[in-house]
Each structure stands twice: as C-alpha cells, then as structure tokens.
Design a protein around this motif. Structure first.
Motif, PDB file in Angstrom:
ATOM      1  N   THR A   1       0.832  -1.210   0.000  1.00 58.60           N
ATOM      2  CA  THR A   1       0.000   0.000   0.000  1.00 58.60           C
ATOM      3  C   THR A   1       0.862   1.253   0.000  1.00 58.60           C
TER       4      THR A   1
ATOM      5  N   ARG B   1       4.081  -6.998  -8.428  1.00 61.62           N
ATOM      6  CA  ARG B   1       4.257  -5.612  -7.989  1.00 61.62           C
ATOM      7  C   ARG B   1       3.806  -4.630  -9.060  1.00 61.62           C
TER       8      ARG B   1
ATOM      9  N   PRO C   1      -2.657  -5.537  -0.973  1.00 60.00           N
ATOM     10  CA  PRO C   1      -2.307  -5.661  -2.397  1.00 60.00           C
ATOM     11  C   PRO C   1      -1.279  -6.766  -2.614  1.00 60.00           C
ATOM     12  N   SER C   2      -1.551  -7.642  -3.585  1.00 61.05           N
ATOM     13  CA  SER C   2      -0.614  -8.736  -3.857  1.00 61.05           C
ATOM     14  C   SER C   2      -0.375  -8.934  -5.348  1.00 61.05           C
ATOM     15  N   GLY C   3      -1.085  -8.182  -6.176  1.00 61.80           N
ATOM     16  CA  GLY C   3      -0.891  -8.327  -7.615  1.00 61.80           C
ATOM     17  C   GLY C   3      -1.296  -9.688  -8.139  1.00 61.80           C
TER      18      GLY C   3
ATOM     19  N   GLU D   1      -2.634  -0.778 -10.778  1.00 59.97           N
ATOM     20  CA  GLU D   1      -3.941  -0.652 -10.133  1.00 59.97           C
ATOM     21  C   GLU D   1      -3.977   0.564  -9.204  1.00 59.97           C
ATOM     22  N   THR D   2      -2.900   0.793  -8.468  1.00 60.79           N
ATOM     23  CA  THR D   2      -2.832   1.948  -7.574  1.00 60.79           C
ATOM     24  C   THR D   2      -2.899   3.244  -8.359  1.00 60.79           C
TER      25      THR D   2
ATOM     26  N   GLU E   1       1.457  -5.168 -11.241  1.00 64.17           N
ATOM     27  CA  GLU E   1      -0.008  -5.174 -11.210  1.00 64.17           C
ATOM     28  C   GLU E   1      -0.512  -4.223 -10.125  1.00 64.17           C
ATOM     29  N   VAL E   2       0.151  -4.256  -8.963  1.00 66.54           N
ATOM     30  CA  VAL E   2      -0.231  -3.365  -7.865  1.00 66.54           C
ATOM     31  C   VAL E   2       0.013  -1.910  -8.249  1.00 66.54           C
ATOM     32  N   LYS E   3       1.154  -1.636  -8.872  1.00 67.19           N
ATOM     33  CA  LYS E   3       1.478  -0.263  -9.267  1.00 67.19           C
ATOM     34  C   LYS E   3       0.472   0.276 -10.269  1.00 67.19           C
TER      35      LYS E   3
END
Length: 729
Positions: free
Chosen positions: A95, A588, A134-136, A594-595, A590-592
């Motif tokens: 996060t 990571r 978050p885990s992507g 999405e964020t 994917e998380v970036k």
C-alpha cells in the motif's frame, strides 16, 4: 457552506502555539527511551542470548529460534515497565504505508482467569490475512494465509501502549508482499558484491553497509482550513485553486524564521522522534510558503527506511495535536514547489571507510574511483528501472517542475571529478589518482574564518548528484517508501560490482597486474557509462533531446515507465541477485498499475463532485446577482445609459456562462472517459487509459474553475483559497 470558509479562517487566526514541555534530561539521555536497543538488550537478556542476538544483527548470522523465548521475555519485561499492554507486528505492505494488528499480552490461565504472556513464537512469526493487502494476484481472497516474520536488525519500539515489532511480510507460498523483504535481500547483495571488490584494496574488510540519510519535505496547513477542502482530505492535493498573488517569488520563506506554531510542532515532533531513536538533526523552512523539512543523521539503510516510515506516521499524529494537518503529497499546490525526499546514499566498510569518499593515497583514490564508476554503471544500465522505482501518480506532478529534478535519470559529478574520469579514460598513465582535498577560500573579511570549499558544486536539477562522499538521489517523492528506490539502486550497484570483479579477475588470471587490470576495466566502464553523466541544466528542452540521443529513458507516462520492472535486464538482475523473482516483479507491477488507476479515479470523482456541488452553484449564484443588478440598472436609468453602466457586469455574466458551460461539458466528458477506461480488464492498459484520457480532462476543467475563482465574489467562494491555505500558520 458559504460561511464555512470564513468560519474556519477566523478560527485559524485565533490559534496560538501549543505549549511543549521538554524533558528535563538532555537529548542524548532520552534518545532511544522507547526502543529496545543494545543497552536494553544487555540489561534484560541473559548474556549468552544477548551475544547470539548481536551476532545476528552485526554479522548476519542465522537466527537461532531457541533464543526466541528468552528474547520475548526480556522484551515483555521492559515493555510492561513502560506501561505496555499490547504488541503488534509492524510491516510495510505494498500500500506504501505501514500495517499493524494489536494483540494483548493475555492468555487463559486454565483456572478461569488470565495471565500476561508473550512467547518467542509470537515474537518471531504471525499470520495476518494476506488476501486483504495488495498482492498483484499472488494471493486470492480464498487463499488468505500470509506470514509476518521478525526482522532482528531493526529494533523493537513502543508507541503508546503497544510494543511494535518490525517484520517482513510474505505470502503462504513465500513471495514477498512488502518492501522490507526485497530491501534486505538487495542490501545483502550489495554487501557481498562490495566486500569482494574491497578486497582488491583491503583484505581486512568483512562487511559493507549501505547508508541512507533522507530529507523529509512536507507542508503544514491549518486543520480547520483543511476540513473545508474535500479535495485535500480525499486526494492529498488541491484539484483546483488559483495562484496566490504572493507565493514563493520573493524567496523569503526558505531558511526564514520558523513560525511560532510550527516551531512548537517541530519541537514536539523532535522530542518524540528522539525517544524512538530517530536521530533528527535539521529543521527549517523550505522554499514554498508553509513548506518545511526535517532530516536526520544518516543510518544503515534498512533502519533508516523504518525510521522514515515511523516518522511520517508520527508527524501526522503530532500535527493534529498542534491544529495542523501534514501534507506529504508530492504536489499539493499548483504553481509552487512540490515536496521530495532526497535520499543521500553511500557505502561504508566495517573498517570505517566511506567508499564514495576520496582518499589520501593513490590506492585509496583508486578504490574511490572504482566505486564511483561502478555506481554510475549501475545507474546507467538501469536508468529506466531507477526512474520507475520513484515514479507514482503523485510524484509525476512534481518531477520536472519548480526545482524538482526532471523525469530523466542522470548524474551530476562536478567539475573536478568529471575531469578526473575524462583524464583516466584518455590517459595511458596509471599515476592519475591524486585527488585534491577541500580547498581554502579566504573571504577578505578579518572576522570570518577561512572557509573550506568542497570540490563539487551543487546542481539542483540533477536527479542523482555526487555531493562529496555520497550520492543524493533527489527524485524520490515525499510520501514514498524509500525502500522502493533503495531496492533498485542497491541492486543495480551490486550487479555492476559483480560484473566488474568478474572482468578484473579474468584479466588477473591471465597474468595481468592487478592495478593495471582494475584501471583498464575502469577505463572501459567510464566510456560505457558516460551517457549518464550530465552537469548542465536538466530543465532545458535541449537536454531532453540530448538524453534521447544518449539512449536514456525519456518516457513520461507513469504507467509505461513501470514496464521497466519487467524488462529483460531488470528481471535478470533481480533474479540473479536473489532480490525478487519474476513472479514477484509481475505482481508488484499489477499493484502499481492498479494503484495508479485508483488514485486518478478518486481524483476524477472528487473533481466532478466539487465542480457540480460547489463551483457551478456558486458561479451561477453570483451570475444571478449580477443579472439582478443589470435589471435594476435598467429600471433606474435610460436603456442606453444602463447598458453602458452595466457593460462590465454583462461581460462577466457572459464569461461565467461560457466557462460553466465548458466545465459542465468537461465533467460529462470526464465521466464518460472513466466509464470507457473502467471496461478495460488489463490493469496496465487501464492505467494507460486513465493517464492518456482521464487525467488531461481534469487539467482542462481546472483551468476554467481557477479563472472563475478570480471572477466570482470572494464572499461567495466556499473553498479556502491558496492565500489562506499557504499563509495562515
């Protein structure tokens, strides 16, 4: 709502500094009061347990789980003496913030009562719900198990009634779901690689430590004013707001007298920070109004990262007590400086040598040049990745504007060091390692002592500048977790050092003299990494064109920049060094993506809400007042004279009508652009759509809202203005 702005302005002006009672002890005496540091370990742990734990901390020895119970007992005793009733594993999920779940020191005693207990098992390992972070895609909701595991190298500390245990956070299948785990791996990699290279110059070196000194910039705004700005509350930045007539153009805020309320806040913050072993040293006004900075003495990188995350949390808490809100967003206000977090990075040996500092002998200077050049090699090879490590939806607003470094990674070395590297590159003479120390400068004023002048100047436009004995990574954003940049940088330098040593060893094995082999490889590398060196103006258009010719990453789209994490060179480097697997890197990203999407999405929704519920109603209300005035003028004066007298009001009426029409159409287009983007399943493509089609529409809407702010009567405008947010303190 029309009166709320004036109510909060009035309340803000009434506020006075909060009294801060300083401890009677000197800072050196209360430093680390609430930290289970070595002195506390020595006092509360058995001697053999203390020795084993110190070996883990200092030498990277494997943690003997058999000592966990004894360590837990010692921690619990110390904690309870300080009024602690709970404990938590404190970790840094993807996060970008920190996470904690508090549990009490209580268990059933089997007799209908309870006992206070804290076992080694609870200290070493916990099982937070991994699916809720978050885990992507690494963990699904129905695959909830994850583990937090104690990091003994970062001391346990107390916040209020809770014992906080720094930990890593991994999935059930072992993938890192945080920033600390890959950071520790990157620090291990650079330690091994740098130690091996150091043995060319000093075989006694057993360990190389990565050091970090961060400079935390931030804004303070009055809490009441903040509460009347929904955009600040929900996004961290002002989505609209015209420049104040006076902002930072007079250069009178930087290093100016610290306002009384702010001084009280800083004093309170520093006392609490020192009690938590955060070695705060510097505080001052920054360039923009109501912008400030706090900076500590440098520390080992892992500890420095933890301390920065802890300080950001502490700043928010202490600011509330003083009637302020801390803004850590990189660009909370348009038209003035944003906030960064300069990362001063260096390497040092356990023998007390700074590897990026010049020496007094040719051999020491050869070592110095080796580490300078191989650092540049790492930054050059992975300049796109290093840019990706500091990029975010929020930092993108800052880079390249108002004294922030540009979104192109380059390195400033200064005249003397640049000339030395050029000389080594072109010279066949091996006797080239004589570096001058600091030069004296006499001021011709008898009362002023001779100044020692560094042999490097400062370049405020350089993202990665050499500053005498370290590099200053200036592109890091103010609300970022420093670990992201430190993972990329330490990994890149580790890879460069490994490659350097392999090539030097190959020459030595063929019978070449060691010094000659080192110099020959350095000569090759100086030429290879030359494109990353730039001492000019990083803001100029000419530099952008030149950087493209040099092959540097000039991409400006935040979602596309993240692609650098999955480039062949990045994946190879991270996997080869054991820092992250390809699966972890993909997750990571994917998380970036999405964020990024969510941040722009929230901003767009807030802008639509404020526009339709604040701006348009206020503007049309003022327009109606003007129309009434025109109507009344025509009732009093002949038509021709009335029209002449009302001509300026009629122009304003027309201007408001045209702008509100443009704004309403802009909001409609903004909503439609979001709807189209939201239908995209792929996170990368969705983020790109938000960058390309949603974000630009917000800027178009803002332009016309800011013009209306200058037009509409001040008494009707509901949102606190820049002059109030920036100058009431």
């Amino acid at each position: 709502m029309a009166n709320l702005r004036f109510q909060v302005v009035e309340e803000a002006f009434k506020k006075r500094p909060v009294e801060v009672i300083a401890p009677v002890e000197r800072p050196s005496e209360y430093f680390g009061k609430y930290v289970f540091n070595r002195a506390k370990m020595y006092k509360y742990l058995p001697a053999d347990v203390y020795d084993k734990l110190i070996a883990v901390i200092d030498n990277g020895a494997a943690l003997d789980r058999s000592i966990a119970n004894a360590v837990a007992n010692g921690m619990k005793q110390w904690a309870e003496e300080n009024g602690v009733t709970h404990y938590t594993h404190w970790f840094q999920p993807l996060t970008g913030g920190t996470a904690e779940k508090h549990d009490a020191f209580i268990e059933h005693d089997g007799k209908g009562g309870m006992i206070e207990e804290f076992s080694g098992k609870l200290l070493v390992q916990q099982e937070p719900d991994a699916s809720s972070f978050p885990s992507g895609g690494i963990r699904n909701t129905f695959e909830a198990r994850g583990y937090s595991a104690w990091d003994p190298t970062s001391p346990v500390f107390i916040i209020d009634d809770t014992l906080c245990i720094p930990t890593i956070f991994i999935s059930y299948t072992g993938e890192a779901l945080d920033y600390k785990a890959p950071l520790l791996r990157a620090l291990h990699a650079v330690n091994v690689a740098a130690t091996n290279v150091c043995h060319y110059f000093d075989p006694n070196v057993k360990k190389v430590t990565s050091n970090l000194g961060w400079e935390q910039e931030y804004f303070l705004v009055d809490a009441d004013l903040y509460s009347a700005r929904p955009d600040l509350m929900l996004t961290g930045r002002t989505l609209m707001g015209h420049d104040s007539a006076k902002n930072q153009q007079m250069d009178d805020h930087y290093f100016g007298t610290i306002p009384d309320r702010v001084q009280a806040f800083m004093k309170d913050l520093e006392i609490q920070a020192l009690e938590l072993s955060i070695p705060c040293k510097t505080r001052h006004n920054e360039v923009a109004p109501n912008q400030f900075e706090i900076a500590p003495i440098f520390e080992e990188t892992n500890l420095a990262v933890d301390h920065n995350m802890l300080l950001m949390s502490l700043m928010k808490k202490v600011a509330r007590k003083h009637g302020f809100i801390v803004l850590l967003h990189e660009k909370p206000f348009a038209g003035i400086n944003g906030s960064g977090k300069h990362n001063n990075w260096s390497l040092s040996t356990d023998t007390g040598v700074l590897l990026h500092a010049p020496g007094k002998t040719p051999e020491a200077n050869l070592r110095f040049v080796t580490f300078i050049v191989e650092t540049l090699m790492g930054v050059y090879r992975h300049n796109g990745l290093i840019k990706a490590s500091i990029m975010s939806a929020t930092n993108a607003h800052r880079l390249g504007a108002n004294e922030a470094p540009p979104a192109i990674i380059s390195s400033f070395l200064g005249k003397q060091l640049s000339e030395l590297l050029d000389h080594i590159e072109t010279s066949d003479n091996e006797d080239v390692f004589k570096m001058a120390g600091k030069q004296g400068m006499k001021m011709d004023i008898p009362e002023i002592p001779e100044l020692l002048i560094d042999n490097t100047d400062r370049n405020r436009t350089s993202p990665f500048a050499f500053t005498g004995n370290r590099f200053e990574f200036r592109a890091v954003g103010s609300e970022a977790n420093c670990a992201s940049a430190m993972i990329a940088l330490n990994s890149a330098v580790a890879e460069a050092l490994v490659d350097f040593k392999a090539r030097v060893d190959a020459r030595i094995e063929k019978g070449e003299d060691k010094v000659k082999a080192i110099i020959d490889i350095l000569r090759e590398d100086i030429k290879t990494c030359k494109p990353i060196r730039f001492d000019g103006n990083g803001y100029s258009d000419e530099w952008v064109e030149e950087a493209k010719k040099r092959g540097l990453d000039c991409e400006t789209s935040c979602p596309v920049i993240f692609d650098n994490y999955l480039s062949d060179s990045s994946v190879e480097m991270f996997t080869k060094l054991g820092v992250m697997t390809q699966k972890e890197l993909a997750a990571r990203n994917e998380v970036k993506w999405e964020t990024y999407t969510k941040k722009i999405q929230i901003e767009a929704r807030v802008m639509g809400d404020l526009t339709m519920n604040h701006i348009i109603p206020v503007a049309t209300h003022y327009q109606s007042m003007l129309l009434k005035n025109v109507e009344n003028m025509r009732a009093v004066f002949p038509a021709e004279k009335a029209d002449k007298l009302s001509s300026s009001n009629i122009k304003i009426i027309e201007d408001i009508a045209e702008r509100t029409q443009i704004i309403e159409k802009g909001v409609e287009d903004l909503v439609n652009a979001r709807k189209v983007a939201n239908k995209i399943d792929d996170e990368r493509e969705k983020a790109i759509a938000y960058h390309d089609t949603v974000a630009p529409k917000m800027e178009e809407i803002r332009y016309h809202i800011d013009k209306l702010e200058l037009t509409v009567s001040d008494e009707l405008w509901t949102l606190p203005k820049y002059r109030e947010l920036l100058f009431i303190r």
